[in-house]
Design a protein around this motif. Structure first.
Motif, PDB file in Angstrom:
ATOM      1  N   THR A 190      51.224 -11.721 -54.122  1.00 52.08           N
ATOM      2  CA  THR A 190      49.825 -12.043 -54.369  1.00 52.08           C
ATOM      3  C   THR A 190      49.671 -12.723 -55.727  1.00 52.08           C
ATOM      4  O   THR A 190      50.549 -12.663 -56.581  1.00 52.08           O
ATOM      5  CB  THR A 190      48.942 -10.779 -54.326  1.00 52.08           C
ATOM      6  OG1 THR A 190      49.442  -9.819 -55.275  1.00 52.08           O
ATOM      7  CG2 THR A 190      48.950 -10.158 -52.935  1.00 52.08           C
ATOM      8  N   PHE A 191      48.522 -13.361 -55.915  1.00 54.92           N
ATOM      9  CA  PHE A 191      48.175 -13.920 -57.217  1.00 54.92           C
ATOM     10  C   PHE A 191      46.660 -13.919 -57.363  1.00 54.92           C
ATOM     11  O   PHE A 191      45.926 -13.770 -56.377  1.00 54.92           O
ATOM     12  CB  PHE A 191      48.747 -15.329 -57.393  1.00 54.92           C
ATOM     13  CG  PHE A 191      48.075 -16.402 -56.564  1.00 54.92           C
ATOM     14  CD1 PHE A 191      47.045 -17.173 -57.076  1.00 54.92           C
ATOM     15  CD2 PHE A 191      48.498 -16.657 -55.265  1.00 54.92           C
ATOM     16  CE1 PHE A 191      46.436 -18.162 -56.326  1.00 54.92           C
ATOM     17  CE2 PHE A 191      47.904 -17.642 -54.496  1.00 54.92           C
ATOM     18  CZ  PHE A 191      46.866 -18.404 -55.037  1.00 54.92           C
ATOM     19  N   ILE A 192      46.202 -14.036 -58.588  1.00 49.96           N
ATOM     20  CA  ILE A 192      44.770 -14.107 -58.854  1.00 49.96           C
ATOM     21  C   ILE A 192      44.437 -15.442 -59.487  1.00 49.96           C
ATOM     22  O   ILE A 192      45.258 -16.068 -60.145  1.00 49.96           O
ATOM     23  CB  ILE A 192      44.273 -12.952 -59.759  1.00 49.96           C
ATOM     24  CG1 ILE A 192      45.104 -12.872 -61.052  1.00 49.96           C
ATOM     25  CG2 ILE A 192      44.244 -11.647 -59.025  1.00 49.96           C
ATOM     26  CD1 ILE A 192      44.612 -11.813 -62.034  1.00 49.96           C
ATOM     27  N   SER A 193      43.208 -15.868 -59.259  1.00 45.45           N
ATOM     28  CA  SER A 193      42.685 -17.080 -59.881  1.00 45.45           C
ATOM     29  C   SER A 193      41.317 -16.756 -60.450  1.00 45.45           C
ATOM     30  O   SER A 193      40.516 -16.063 -59.817  1.00 45.45           O
ATOM     31  CB  SER A 193      42.597 -18.223 -58.868  1.00 45.45           C
ATOM     32  OG  SER A 193      41.785 -17.858 -57.762  1.00 45.45           O
ATOM     33  N   GLY A 194      41.053 -17.242 -61.658  1.00 50.63           N
ATOM     34  CA  GLY A 194      39.791 -16.922 -62.307  1.00 50.63           C
ATOM     35  C   GLY A 194      39.021 -18.170 -62.703  1.00 50.63           C
ATOM     36  O   GLY A 194      39.608 -19.148 -63.168  1.00 50.63           O
ATOM     37  N   ASP A 195      37.698 -18.126 -62.498  1.00 52.20           N
ATOM     38  CA  ASP A 195      36.833 -19.179 -63.031  1.00 52.20           C
ATOM     39  C   ASP A 195      35.841 -18.538 -64.002  1.00 52.20           C
ATOM     40  O   ASP A 195      36.043 -17.403 -64.442  1.00 52.20           O
ATOM     41  CB  ASP A 195      36.134 -19.951 -61.902  1.00 52.20           C
ATOM     42  CG  ASP A 195      35.188 -19.087 -61.064  1.00 52.20           C
ATOM     43  OD1 ASP A 195      34.654 -18.087 -61.586  1.00 52.20           O
ATOM     44  OD2 ASP A 195      34.970 -19.408 -59.880  1.00 52.20           O
ATOM     45  N   ASP A 196      34.780 -19.222 -64.336  1.00 53.97           N
ATOM     46  CA  ASP A 196      33.857 -18.726 -65.349  1.00 53.97           C
ATOM     47  C   ASP A 196      33.197 -17.398 -64.971  1.00 53.97           C
ATOM     48  O   ASP A 196      32.917 -16.575 -65.854  1.00 53.97           O
ATOM     49  CB  ASP A 196      32.747 -19.756 -65.611  1.00 53.97           C
ATOM     50  CG  ASP A 196      33.275 -21.003 -66.308  1.00 53.97           C
ATOM     51  OD1 ASP A 196      34.390 -20.926 -66.855  1.00 53.97           O
ATOM     52  OD2 ASP A 196      32.590 -22.033 -66.295  1.00 53.97           O
ATOM     53  N   LEU A 197      32.973 -17.175 -63.681  1.00 56.74           N
ATOM     54  CA  LEU A 197      32.200 -15.999 -63.275  1.00 56.74           C
ATOM     55  C   LEU A 197      32.899 -15.101 -62.264  1.00 56.74           C
ATOM     56  O   LEU A 197      32.435 -13.990 -62.026  1.00 56.74           O
ATOM     57  CB  LEU A 197      30.842 -16.438 -62.690  1.00 56.74           C
ATOM     58  CG  LEU A 197      29.921 -17.219 -63.639  1.00 56.74           C
ATOM     59  CD1 LEU A 197      28.625 -17.593 -62.933  1.00 56.74           C
ATOM     60  CD2 LEU A 197      29.620 -16.416 -64.891  1.00 56.74           C
ATOM     61  N   ARG A 198      33.993 -15.556 -61.671  1.00 55.25           N
ATOM     62  CA  ARG A 198      34.625 -14.756 -60.623  1.00 55.25           C
ATOM     63  C   ARG A 198      36.143 -14.790 -60.734  1.00 55.25           C
ATOM     64  O   ARG A 198      36.727 -15.750 -61.234  1.00 55.25           O
ATOM     65  CB  ARG A 198      34.212 -15.262 -59.232  1.00 55.25           C
ATOM     66  CG  ARG A 198      32.733 -15.038 -58.903  1.00 55.25           C
ATOM     67  CD  ARG A 198      32.479 -15.371 -57.444  1.00 55.25           C
ATOM     68  NE  ARG A 198      31.103 -15.064 -57.048  1.00 55.25           N
ATOM     69  CZ  ARG A 198      30.113 -15.953 -56.981  1.00 55.25           C
ATOM     70  NH1 ARG A 198      30.364 -17.215 -57.280  1.00 55.25           N
ATOM     71  NH2 ARG A 198      28.903 -15.599 -56.607  1.00 55.25           N
ATOM     72  N   ILE A 199      36.768 -13.727 -60.216  1.00 54.41           N
ATOM     73  CA  ILE A 199      38.217 -13.665 -60.073  1.00 54.41           C
ATOM     74  C   ILE A 199      38.525 -13.364 -58.619  1.00 54.41           C
ATOM     75  O   ILE A 199      37.960 -12.426 -58.036  1.00 54.41           O
ATOM     76  CB  ILE A 199      38.835 -12.588 -60.986  1.00 54.41           C
ATOM     77  CG1 ILE A 199      38.537 -12.898 -62.463  1.00 54.41           C
ATOM     78  CG2 ILE A 199      40.339 -12.488 -60.765  1.00 54.41           C
ATOM     79  CD1 ILE A 199      38.997 -11.811 -63.413  1.00 54.41           C
ATOM     80  N   ASN A 200      39.398 -14.157 -58.023  1.00 48.80           N
ATOM     81  CA  ASN A 200      39.772 -13.978 -56.624  1.00 48.80           C
ATOM     82  C   ASN A 200      41.230 -13.542 -56.504  1.00 48.80           C
ATOM     83  O   ASN A 200      42.081 -13.962 -57.287  1.00 48.80           O
ATOM     84  CB  ASN A 200      39.574 -15.280 -55.836  1.00 48.80           C
ATOM     85  CG  ASN A 200      38.106 -15.660 -55.703  1.00 48.80           C
ATOM     86  OD1 ASN A 200      37.235 -14.800 -55.701  1.00 48.80           O
ATOM     87  ND2 ASN A 200      37.841 -16.948 -55.601  1.00 48.80           N
ATOM     88  N   LEU A 201      41.495 -12.710 -55.506  1.00 51.29           N
ATOM     89  CA  LEU A 201      42.844 -12.247 -55.191  1.00 51.29           C
ATOM     90  C   LEU A 201      43.313 -12.942 -53.923  1.00 51.29           C
ATOM     91  O   LEU A 201      42.621 -12.933 -52.901  1.00 51.29           O
ATOM     92  CB  LEU A 201      42.849 -10.728 -55.001  1.00 51.29           C
ATOM     93  CG  LEU A 201      44.161 -10.092 -54.521  1.00 51.29           C
ATOM     94  CD1 LEU A 201      45.234 -10.201 -55.608  1.00 51.29           C
ATOM     95  CD2 LEU A 201      43.944  -8.622 -54.134  1.00 51.29           C
ATOM     96  N   TRP A 202      44.507 -13.538 -53.995  1.00 49.16           N
ATOM     97  CA  TRP A 202      45.079 -14.282 -52.867  1.00 49.16           C
ATOM     98  C   TRP A 202      46.406 -13.670 -52.439  1.00 49.16           C
ATOM     99  O   TRP A 202      47.123 -13.106 -53.251  1.00 49.16           O
ATOM    100  CB  TRP A 202      45.361 -15.733 -53.257  1.00 49.16           C
ATOM    101  CG  TRP A 202      44.205 -16.542 -53.734  1.00 49.16           C
ATOM    102  CD1 TRP A 202      43.676 -16.557 -55.002  1.00 49.16           C
ATOM    103  CD2 TRP A 202      43.430 -17.471 -52.965  1.00 49.16           C
ATOM    104  NE1 TRP A 202      42.639 -17.439 -55.074  1.00 49.16           N
ATOM    105  CE2 TRP A 202      42.464 -18.017 -53.838  1.00 49.16           C
ATOM    106  CE3 TRP A 202      43.480 -17.898 -51.640  1.00 49.16           C
ATOM    107  CZ2 TRP A 202      41.546 -18.982 -53.409  1.00 49.16           C
ATOM    108  CZ3 TRP A 202      42.557 -18.858 -51.218  1.00 49.16           C
ATOM    109  CH2 TRP A 202      41.600 -19.376 -52.092  1.00 49.16           C
ATOM    110  N   ASN A 203      46.714 -13.847 -51.158  1.00 50.91           N
ATOM    111  CA  ASN A 203      48.069 -13.625 -50.667  1.00 50.91           C
ATOM    112  C   ASN A 203      48.752 -14.989 -50.609  1.00 50.91           C
ATOM    113  O   ASN A 203      48.177 -15.953 -50.106  1.00 50.91           O
ATOM    114  CB  ASN A 203      48.051 -12.977 -49.274  1.00 50.91           C
ATOM    115  CG  ASN A 203      49.433 -12.587 -48.802  1.00 50.91           C
ATOM    116  OD1 ASN A 203      50.302 -13.431 -48.588  1.00 50.91           O
ATOM    117  ND2 ASN A 203      49.649 -11.301 -48.615  1.00 50.91           N
TER     118      ASN A 203
END
Length: 462
Positions: A190-203
């Motif tokens: 998995t990895f995470i990606s972050g922008d100014d207001l949100r963080i998403n978790l991906w497979n």
């Protein structure tokens, strides 16, 4: 006893430089390097630039010391246009992260403001037909019909080997705001990606679905008081990650607590002295980069003026503050007018988690040996990544940061209770166009890669 590859008192030397070493006026915007990253072995090095290109280098085993050679280059991102919002999306590569290698191929993730891509880089053999039935001794088509004895099966032979790069996954349409960071989990899945207001978790294996694990967007955007500036996974605990904010706070969250990690497990924040508050306070307190040490015990963060080192077990204040740009405090109006105050300097740690490195202006960057050791003597190495260093093979020696004394232009003085204070430098000679924002530290030895405009410099103690 095996000697450690990290000798923090060693002399740093210039090793090599990639790129055009011409004047900065000749550099096109697309050629400016925007991210640098060693892989987990240190044998490969990746750079991304504002033109959307990714360039890979590999260790040159035929050379002594730490030297690299060109491996391959590919176009990762192209400029796009968001027709719904009437916005141009730049091709600039914001971040590159390597996935741990499990086969002969390399996998790495790259991102621009909106789209994340997983690339597979591998060696590919080209095959050609070495024999066919359409030629005779005269070089033309035979005039008589073929007999069975004249027929030959086409034979394929290996012609050459090339390095190929193909996109395996494209993770798109999950961020409404600009992506500022990505981080691959220690689980390798998995990895995470972050922008100014949100963080998403991906497979890594699923490109059309992500999970929103942090959302700080208020119901009314007029009530917005802070944005997310950087994020990163814990180096060993796959359920723990952290993120920093424009308010100067660092939050550690545990994904086992809840699906939406808006309530942090730990909050690291240093209260500002009300007497020092000014118009620029919120801007200079914004954290531009944050990293875990390799064992997860320490966190190092960078804002415009300082580097702060935190012990994960102590939230109330950093164990050490290194004042990088104290000499610019009287010139904050100037840096605001020329937008330099918004420069996002990175900070990195050595592979053993003891030394810290960050950048500054005039193409200077600083290394602080044993920075996470509160008992060790404070020292600083100042190096310059430019064509002068290329010609002179400039070296950097750890200079002590005196306690109440000064040690030349590279020295610093320590005031009780205020951390490490920079000796006032000549602010009139500060070139705000020459700045070291992006860098990476070899994971297993004292070798570093520095991006200076369109050049990639390598320094080492080997």
């Amino acid at each position: 006893m095996v000697e450690s590859p990290y000798n923090h008192g060693s002399t740093w030397k210039f090793a090599q430089c990639f790129g055009d070493k011409g004047d900065s006026e000749d550099v096109t915007e697309a050629d400016i390097i925007s991210t640098v990253e060693f892989d987990h072995t240190g044998n490969y090095l990746a750079t991304g630039d504002k033109g959307g290109r990714v360039v890979l280098f590999e260790r040159n085993e035929t050379k002594r010391g730490c030297e690299y050679k060109f491996h391959t280059e590919f176009q990762s991102h192209e400029p796009e246009f968001d027709y719904l919002k009437s916005l141009e999306i730049e091709e600039k590569i914001n971040k590159i992260k390597w996935c741990k290698r499990t086969s002969s191929a390399h996998f790495l993730i790259s991102t621009n403001d909106k789209t994340i891509k997983l690339w597979k880089v591998f060696e590919k053999s080209l095959k050609v037909v070495a024999e066919n039935n359409l030629s005779d001794s005269t070089g033309g088509r035979p005039s008589h019909p073929f007999s069975l004895s004249d027929l030959h099966l086409p034979r394929m032979t290996l012609h050459d080997k090339i390095i190929a790069a193909v996109p395996k996954r494209i993770y798109a349409n999950a961020h409404a705001y600009h992506i500022n960071s990505i981080s691959v989990n220690s689980d390798g899945e998995t990895f995470i990606s972050g922008d100014d207001l949100r963080i998403n978790l991906w497979n890594l294996g699923i490109s059309d679905q992500s999970f929103n694990i942090v959302d700080i967007k208020p119901a009314n955007m007029e009530e917005l008081t802070e944005v997310i500036t950087a994020t990163g996974f814990h180096p060993t605990s796959c359920n723990v990650f952290m993120y920093s904010s424009s308010k100067g706070t660092i939050k550690i969250a545990d994904m086992r607590d809840s699906a939406l990690c808006d309530s942090q497990a730990k909050l690291f924040e240093e209260e500002e002295d009300p007497r020092e508050r000014s118009f620029f306070s919120e801007i200079i307190s914004s954290i531009s980069d944050v990293r875990f040490s390799s064992d997860g015990r320490y966190i190092v963060s960078r804002d415009y003026l300082t580097v702060k080192i935190w012990d994960v077990a102590m939230e109330r204040q950093p164990i050490k503050t290194i004042n990088i740009h104290e000499y610019l405090r009287p010139r904050l109006c100037d840096t605001y007018d020329n937008d330099s105050i918004f420069d996002k300097f990175e900070v990195v740690l050595s592979g053993d988690g003891k030394s810290v490195m960050t950048g500054s202006y005039n193409n200077n960057f600083m290394i602080y040996p044993n920075a996470t050791d509160t008992e060790a003597e404070e020292t600083e190495v100042v190096l310059q990544a430019d064509k002068m260093a290329f010609k002179a093979k400039r070296v950097g020696v750890a200079a002590p940061i005196g306690r109440g004394t000064r040690n030349g232009t590279n020295g610093r003085a320590t005031s009780p209770g205020r951390g490490i204070n920079t000796v006032r430098r000549d602010t009139e000679d500060t070139d705000f166009h020459k700045k070291i924002l992006h860098m990476s530290w070899h994971p297993h030895e004292n070798s570093i890669a520095i991006a200076a405009t369109n050049n990639l410099f390598v320094f080492s103690t080997l």
